[in-house]
Design a protein around this motif. Structure first.
Motif, PDB file in Angstrom:
ATOM      1  N   LEU A 143       0.827  -1.206   0.000  1.00  0.00           N
ATOM      2  CA  LEU A 143       0.000   0.000   0.000  1.00  0.00           C
ATOM      3  C   LEU A 143       0.861   1.256   0.000  1.00  0.00           C
ATOM      4  O   LEU A 143       0.559   2.228  -0.705  1.00  0.00           O
ATOM      5  CB  LEU A 143      -0.920  -0.014   1.215  1.00  0.00           C
ATOM      6  CG  LEU A 143      -1.859   1.201   1.362  1.00  0.00           C
ATOM      7  CD1 LEU A 143      -2.759   1.336   0.140  1.00  0.00           C
ATOM      8  CD2 LEU A 143      -2.689   1.082   2.628  1.00  0.00           C
ATOM      9  N   LEU A 144       1.942   1.249   0.773  1.00  0.00           N
ATOM     10  CA  LEU A 144       2.830   2.407   0.824  1.00  0.00           C
ATOM     11  C   LEU A 144       3.383   2.740  -0.553  1.00  0.00           C
ATOM     12  O   LEU A 144       3.286   3.886  -1.015  1.00  0.00           O
ATOM     13  CB  LEU A 144       3.977   2.134   1.799  1.00  0.00           C
ATOM     14  CG  LEU A 144       5.116   3.164   1.786  1.00  0.00           C
ATOM     15  CD1 LEU A 144       4.624   4.519   2.269  1.00  0.00           C
ATOM     16  CD2 LEU A 144       6.287   2.674   2.634  1.00  0.00           C
ATOM     17  N   VAL A 145       3.977   1.771  -1.216  1.00  0.00           N
ATOM     18  CA  VAL A 145       4.610   2.023  -2.509  1.00  0.00           C
ATOM     19  C   VAL A 145       3.570   2.361  -3.569  1.00  0.00           C
ATOM     20  O   VAL A 145       3.767   3.283  -4.380  1.00  0.00           O
ATOM     21  CB  VAL A 145       5.462   0.808  -2.942  1.00  0.00           C
ATOM     22  CG1 VAL A 145       5.953   0.963  -4.374  1.00  0.00           C
ATOM     23  CG2 VAL A 145       6.644   0.638  -1.985  1.00  0.00           C
ATOM     24  N   PHE A 146       2.450   1.665  -3.568  1.00  0.00           N
ATOM     25  CA  PHE A 146       1.391   1.958  -4.541  1.00  0.00           C
ATOM     26  C   PHE A 146       0.891   3.393  -4.364  1.00  0.00           C
ATOM     27  O   PHE A 146       0.693   4.127  -5.334  1.00  0.00           O
ATOM     28  CB  PHE A 146       0.233   0.964  -4.368  1.00  0.00           C
ATOM     29  CG  PHE A 146      -0.637   0.834  -5.577  1.00  0.00           C
ATOM     30  CD1 PHE A 146      -0.287  -0.008  -6.616  1.00  0.00           C
ATOM     31  CD2 PHE A 146      -1.823   1.546  -5.678  1.00  0.00           C
ATOM     32  CE1 PHE A 146      -1.096  -0.142  -7.741  1.00  0.00           C
ATOM     33  CE2 PHE A 146      -2.640   1.432  -6.789  1.00  0.00           C
ATOM     34  CZ  PHE A 146      -2.273   0.576  -7.833  1.00  0.00           C
ATOM     35  N   ALA A 147       0.735   3.810  -3.104  1.00  0.00           N
ATOM     36  CA  ALA A 147       0.276   5.166  -2.824  1.00  0.00           C
ATOM     37  C   ALA A 147       1.324   6.202  -3.216  1.00  0.00           C
ATOM     38  O   ALA A 147       0.997   7.248  -3.791  1.00  0.00           O
ATOM     39  CB  ALA A 147      -0.068   5.305  -1.342  1.00  0.00           C
ATOM     40  N   LEU A 148       2.588   5.930  -2.925  1.00  0.00           N
ATOM     41  CA  LEU A 148       3.644   6.875  -3.280  1.00  0.00           C
ATOM     42  C   LEU A 148       3.734   7.074  -4.790  1.00  0.00           C
ATOM     43  O   LEU A 148       3.930   8.200  -5.266  1.00  0.00           O
ATOM     44  CB  LEU A 148       4.992   6.389  -2.742  1.00  0.00           C
ATOM     45  CG  LEU A 148       5.174   6.394  -1.222  1.00  0.00           C
ATOM     46  CD1 LEU A 148       6.534   5.856  -0.847  1.00  0.00           C
ATOM     47  CD2 LEU A 148       4.971   7.791  -0.652  1.00  0.00           C
ATOM     48  N   LEU A 167       0.350  11.516   5.599  1.00  0.00           N
ATOM     49  CA  LEU A 167      -0.981  10.969   5.840  1.00  0.00           C
ATOM     50  C   LEU A 167      -1.046   9.485   5.471  1.00  0.00           C
ATOM     51  O   LEU A 167      -1.725   8.701   6.145  1.00  0.00           O
ATOM     52  CB  LEU A 167      -2.017  11.755   5.035  1.00  0.00           C
ATOM     53  CG  LEU A 167      -2.284  13.189   5.500  1.00  0.00           C
ATOM     54  CD1 LEU A 167      -3.223  13.896   4.532  1.00  0.00           C
ATOM     55  CD2 LEU A 167      -2.865  13.207   6.908  1.00  0.00           C
ATOM     56  N   VAL A 168      -0.333   9.104   4.405  1.00  0.00           N
ATOM     57  CA  VAL A 168      -0.287   7.687   4.023  1.00  0.00           C
ATOM     58  C   VAL A 168       0.357   6.868   5.138  1.00  0.00           C
ATOM     59  O   VAL A 168      -0.160   5.813   5.541  1.00  0.00           O
ATOM     60  CB  VAL A 168       0.478   7.513   2.698  1.00  0.00           C
ATOM     61  CG1 VAL A 168       0.736   6.030   2.418  1.00  0.00           C
ATOM     62  CG2 VAL A 168      -0.289   8.137   1.546  1.00  0.00           C
ATOM     63  N   ALA A 183       6.740  -1.978  10.201  1.00  0.00           N
ATOM     64  CA  ALA A 183       8.084  -1.549   9.803  1.00  0.00           C
ATOM     65  C   ALA A 183       8.030  -0.898   8.424  1.00  0.00           C
ATOM     66  O   ALA A 183       8.495   0.219   8.225  1.00  0.00           O
ATOM     67  CB  ALA A 183       9.036  -2.727   9.780  1.00  0.00           C
ATOM     68  N   ILE A 184       7.488  -1.625   7.441  1.00  0.00           N
ATOM     69  CA  ILE A 184       7.321  -1.209   6.039  1.00  0.00           C
ATOM     70  C   ILE A 184       8.569  -0.523   5.479  1.00  0.00           C
ATOM     71  O   ILE A 184       8.474   0.267   4.535  1.00  0.00           O
ATOM     72  CB  ILE A 184       6.063  -0.329   5.821  1.00  0.00           C
ATOM     73  CG1 ILE A 184       6.078   0.934   6.668  1.00  0.00           C
ATOM     74  CG2 ILE A 184       4.803  -1.150   6.115  1.00  0.00           C
ATOM     75  CD1 ILE A 184       4.906   1.893   6.388  1.00  0.00           C
ATOM     76  N   ASN A 185       9.720  -0.825   6.032  1.00  0.00           N
ATOM     77  CA  ASN A 185      10.960  -0.169   5.648  1.00  0.00           C
ATOM     78  C   ASN A 185      12.136  -0.929   6.260  1.00  0.00           C
ATOM     79  O   ASN A 185      12.348  -0.861   7.477  1.00  0.00           O
ATOM     80  CB  ASN A 185      10.936   1.282   6.135  1.00  0.00           C
ATOM     81  CG  ASN A 185      12.186   2.056   5.767  1.00  0.00           C
ATOM     82  OD1 ASN A 185      13.210   1.496   5.390  1.00  0.00           O
ATOM     83  ND2 ASN A 185      12.108   3.360   5.895  1.00  0.00           N
ATOM     84  N   PRO A 186      12.914  -1.651   5.453  1.00  0.00           N
ATOM     85  CA  PRO A 186      14.048  -2.406   6.005  1.00  0.00           C
ATOM     86  C   PRO A 186      15.059  -1.541   6.748  1.00  0.00           C
ATOM     87  O   PRO A 186      15.610  -1.971   7.762  1.00  0.00           O
ATOM     88  CB  PRO A 186      14.670  -3.042   4.759  1.00  0.00           C
ATOM     89  CG  PRO A 186      13.539  -3.168   3.792  1.00  0.00           C
ATOM     90  CD  PRO A 186      12.701  -1.943   4.023  1.00  0.00           C
ATOM     91  N   ALA A 187      15.332  -0.325   6.256  1.00  0.00           N
ATOM     92  CA  ALA A 187      16.321   0.530   6.916  1.00  0.00           C
ATOM     93  C   ALA A 187      15.810   1.035   8.255  1.00  0.00           C
ATOM     94  O   ALA A 187      16.593   1.199   9.207  1.00  0.00           O
ATOM     95  CB  ALA A 187      16.674   1.716   6.014  1.00  0.00           C
ATOM     96  N   LEU A 224       7.938  -4.292  -4.484  1.00  0.00           N
ATOM     97  CA  LEU A 224       8.128  -4.734  -5.870  1.00  0.00           C
ATOM     98  C   LEU A 224       6.791  -5.050  -6.534  1.00  0.00           C
ATOM     99  O   LEU A 224       6.528  -4.624  -7.667  1.00  0.00           O
ATOM    100  CB  LEU A 224       9.038  -5.971  -5.908  1.00  0.00           C
ATOM    101  CG  LEU A 224      10.533  -5.727  -5.958  1.00  0.00           C
ATOM    102  CD1 LEU A 224      11.278  -7.047  -5.792  1.00  0.00           C
ATOM    103  CD2 LEU A 224      10.938  -5.059  -7.264  1.00  0.00           C
ATOM    104  N   CYS A 225       5.951  -5.809  -5.853  1.00  0.00           N
ATOM    105  CA  CYS A 225       4.658  -6.175  -6.413  1.00  0.00           C
ATOM    106  C   CYS A 225       3.798  -4.944  -6.656  1.00  0.00           C
ATOM    107  O   CYS A 225       3.104  -4.838  -7.686  1.00  0.00           O
ATOM    108  CB  CYS A 225       3.933  -7.159  -5.486  1.00  0.00           C
ATOM    109  SG  CYS A 225       4.677  -8.803  -5.431  1.00  0.00           S
ATOM    110  N   ALA A 226       3.822  -4.002  -5.737  1.00  0.00           N
ATOM    111  CA  ALA A 226       3.043  -2.775  -5.891  1.00  0.00           C
ATOM    112  C   ALA A 226       3.515  -1.978  -7.105  1.00  0.00           C
ATOM    113  O   ALA A 226       2.701  -1.480  -7.901  1.00  0.00           O
ATOM    114  CB  ALA A 226       3.152  -1.914  -4.631  1.00  0.00           C
ATOM    115  N   ALA A 227       4.838  -1.857  -7.278  1.00  0.00           N
ATOM    116  CA  ALA A 227       5.378  -1.094  -8.393  1.00  0.00           C
ATOM    117  C   ALA A 227       5.050  -1.757  -9.726  1.00  0.00           C
ATOM    118  O   ALA A 227       4.672  -1.070 -10.698  1.00  0.00           O
ATOM    119  CB  ALA A 227       6.893  -0.960  -8.231  1.00  0.00           C
TER     120      ALA A 227
END
Length: 234
Positions: A143-148, A167-168, A183-187, A224-227
């Motif tokens: 959802l994060l990447v798709f929204a971005l 907001l996302v 987490a939605i973020n490895p770093a 990756l899937c979102a992109a």
């Protein structure tokens, strides 16, 4: 080098503010003790928006290996820059977490629970289970990447996009963050987890390395899937 410095400093600020709001809520004797989930999710949303405002024009404000890899996979970002971005993001995450420890050192010392102290640095599932923890991180990052990507394709008034990004992050935390801590973020997860492992935190316990691969692999695959889906649709 400015793009890598932007990613380093941006991720540092993101983790500094994001992990610090958790510390303020959960550590003993802080002014914000027991502030609750709304405070944490709001703090994390703003922690992302602030460095996006600062470094968006410099590096594109990825601050997240999953975002970097996803953009590279669909041709929005040069693969040659991916290793440097990820290294900068990881180092920024480590540095930001170290600053959180320094800032709240007396309160770390005043807190006995090891899980509470580790939870400031990195995520863990509320109910242990590999499959559903992986699914939660995958969905959240998807959802994060798709929204971005959608935000990037939307015409906005100058200066509004970072607010929308915040907001996302906020709604992901409010709606999808209750099981793994989103987490939605490895770093954002692995960097501070490494810091937790070497920092001299009083009675800190283990760094939960058995779980650590989930908030790394699941966000990368989700992004990756979102992109790929976004690229296929638009």
């Amino acid at each position: 080098m400015s793009i890598y410095l932007g990613e380093f400093l941006g991720t540092l600020i993101l983790v500094l503010l994001g992990d610090a709001v958790v510390a303020n809520v959960v550590l003993n004797k802080t002014k914000g003790n027991n502030g609750g989930w709304i405070v944490i999710t709001t703090g994390w949303a703003l922690a992302v928006a602030v460095p996006v405002y600062i470094f968006g024009p410099v590096s594109g404000a990825h601050f997240n290996p999953a975002v970097t890899i996803a953009n590279a996979a669909i041709g929005n970002f040069a693969w040659a820059n991916v290793p440097g971005y990820i290294i900068a993001q990881m180092l920024g995450g480590i540095a930001g977490a170290c600053l959180v420890y320094i800032h709240y050192k007396p309160h770390f010392d005043a807190t006995e629970d090891q899980d509470t102290k580790r939870g400031i640095f990195c995520t863990a599932p509320a109910i242990r289970g590999t499959l559903y923890s992986f699914i939660a991180e995958f969905i959240g990052t998807f959802l994060l990447v798709f929204a971005l990507l959608g935000i990037g394709n939307t015409k906005m008034v100058d200066g509004l996009a970072p607010v929308v990004v915040g907001l996302v992050i906020w709604v992901i935390g409010l709606s999808l963050g209750g099981n793994t801590g989103y987490a939605i973020n490895p770093a954002r997860d692995l960097g501070p987890r490494i810091a937790h492992a070497f920092l001299p935190i009083k009675d800190k316990g283990h760094s939960d390395w058995g779980y650590a691969w989930i908030p790394v692999i699941a966000p990368i695959l989700g992004g990756l899937c979102a992109a790929l889906l976004f690229n296929g649709i638009f």
